[in-house]
Write an enzyme that holds these catalytic residues in place. Structure first.
Site, PDB file in Angstrom:
ATOM      1  N   CYS A 101       0.851  -1.187   0.000  1.00 48.56           N
ATOM      2  CA  CYS A 101       0.000   0.000   0.000  1.00 48.56           C
ATOM      3  C   CYS A 101       0.887   1.238   0.000  1.00 48.56           C
ATOM      4  O   CYS A 101       1.871   1.302   0.751  1.00 48.56           O
ATOM      5  CB  CYS A 101      -0.883  -0.009   1.255  1.00 48.56           C
ATOM      6  SG  CYS A 101      -1.988   1.403   1.355  1.00 48.56           S
ATOM      7  N   HIS A 143      -9.117  -4.070  -1.733  1.00 49.52           N
ATOM      8  CA  HIS A 143      -8.141  -3.271  -0.965  1.00 49.52           C
ATOM      9  C   HIS A 143      -8.555  -1.795  -0.946  1.00 49.52           C
ATOM     10  O   HIS A 143      -8.543  -1.156   0.114  1.00 49.52           O
ATOM     11  CB  HIS A 143      -6.755  -3.445  -1.607  1.00 49.52           C
ATOM     12  CG  HIS A 143      -5.666  -2.613  -1.011  1.00 49.52           C
ATOM     13  ND1 HIS A 143      -4.598  -3.155  -0.324  1.00 49.52           N
ATOM     14  CD2 HIS A 143      -5.460  -1.261  -1.005  1.00 49.52           C
ATOM     15  CE1 HIS A 143      -3.804  -2.167   0.086  1.00 49.52           C
ATOM     16  NE2 HIS A 143      -4.294  -1.012  -0.318  1.00 49.52           N
ATOM     17  N   GLU A 144      -8.947  -1.279  -2.122  1.00 48.90           N
ATOM     18  CA  GLU A 144      -9.308   0.148  -2.203  1.00 48.90           C
ATOM     19  C   GLU A 144     -10.624   0.421  -1.472  1.00 48.90           C
ATOM     20  O   GLU A 144     -10.780   1.466  -0.826  1.00 48.90           O
ATOM     21  CB  GLU A 144      -9.395   0.616  -3.654  1.00 48.90           C
ATOM     22  CG  GLU A 144      -8.118   0.428  -4.485  1.00 48.90           C
ATOM     23  CD  GLU A 144      -6.867   1.020  -3.854  1.00 48.90           C
ATOM     24  OE1 GLU A 144      -6.968   1.959  -3.054  1.00 48.90           O
ATOM     25  OE2 GLU A 144      -5.767   0.501  -4.167  1.00 48.90           O
ATOM     26  N   HIS A 147     -10.061   1.058   2.036  1.00 47.28           N
ATOM     27  CA  HIS A 147      -9.601   2.426   2.336  1.00 47.28           C
ATOM     28  C   HIS A 147     -10.781   3.359   2.619  1.00 47.28           C
ATOM     29  O   HIS A 147     -10.681   4.250   3.467  1.00 47.28           O
ATOM     30  CB  HIS A 147      -8.805   3.008   1.164  1.00 47.28           C
ATOM     31  CG  HIS A 147      -7.352   2.656   1.177  1.00 47.28           C
ATOM     32  ND1 HIS A 147      -6.503   3.017   2.205  1.00 47.28           N
ATOM     33  CD2 HIS A 147      -6.581   1.981   0.292  1.00 47.28           C
ATOM     34  CE1 HIS A 147      -5.282   2.571   1.937  1.00 47.28           C
ATOM     35  NE2 HIS A 147      -5.303   1.934   0.790  1.00 47.28           N
TER      36      HIS A 147
END
Ligand code: ZN
Length: 175
Positions: A101, A143-144, A147
């Protein structure tokens, strides 16, 4: 003109917030943010970047898979902005893979993700898209999306021994 923005690093509280919905997709600032995210990910050899990583706490990210020194085997695609992304179905088949990341520099972690997911999002032009993503691109999406909910990949490793330095990761990956 797009500009490269500063990427927040783990420890910054903005990375731990739940991002806000985008009310006006036609706001020129949103388009500017998308251009800057694409340029910032490109400059940092990222395969994806979420708005909170550049201190804009809104529900938007860019998926931009392509091979780079950080991800030599990544598939190539056009950088795609995804606004109000939703994960609506999961394959249930979990695969583990090493993630890094831009906000957690120098580290990699082994993270379980769904191999295949059904997602929806709005494009930068406001078009509604529903599609299935698989493999590495599905991993980037998950993953995003994390966030936007204040979650970073080290939160997802099943054991602290699955958290290693990028230098050690490169030894594993290219042996
Ligand atoms: Zn990240």
């Amino acid at each position: 003109m797009s500009k490269i923005r500063q990427i927040l690093k783990v420890g910054n509280p903005i990375l731990r917030q739940r991002s806000d919905a985008i009310i006006n997709i036609a706001d020129p600032q949103i388009d500017e943010l998308i251009e800057d995210l694409i340029a910032t990910a490109d400059a940092a050899n990222g395969v994806g970047i979420a708005a909170p990583q550049v201190a804009s706490s809104v529900r938007l990210f860019v998926v931009a898979s392509r091979p780079s020194p950080r991800y030599p085997y990544a598939p190539t695609m056009q950088p795609t902005a995804m606004i109000d992304p939703q994960l609506i179905d999961r394959s249930g088949e979990m695969v583990s893979g090493w993630e890094g990341c831009l906000s957690v520099p120098g580290m990699r972690g082994l993270v379980l993700r769904d191999r295949s997911i059904e997602v929806t999002y709005l494009t930068r032009h406001g078009e509604f898209v529903q599609q299935e993503l698989t493999g590495f691109v599905a991993r980037i999406f998950q993953h995003e999306l994390d966030h936007l909910n204040g979650i970073l990949f080290p939160d997802r490793v099943s054991s602290s021994t699955d958290l290693i330095t990028e230098a050690e990761y490169l030894k594993i990956a290219f042996d």
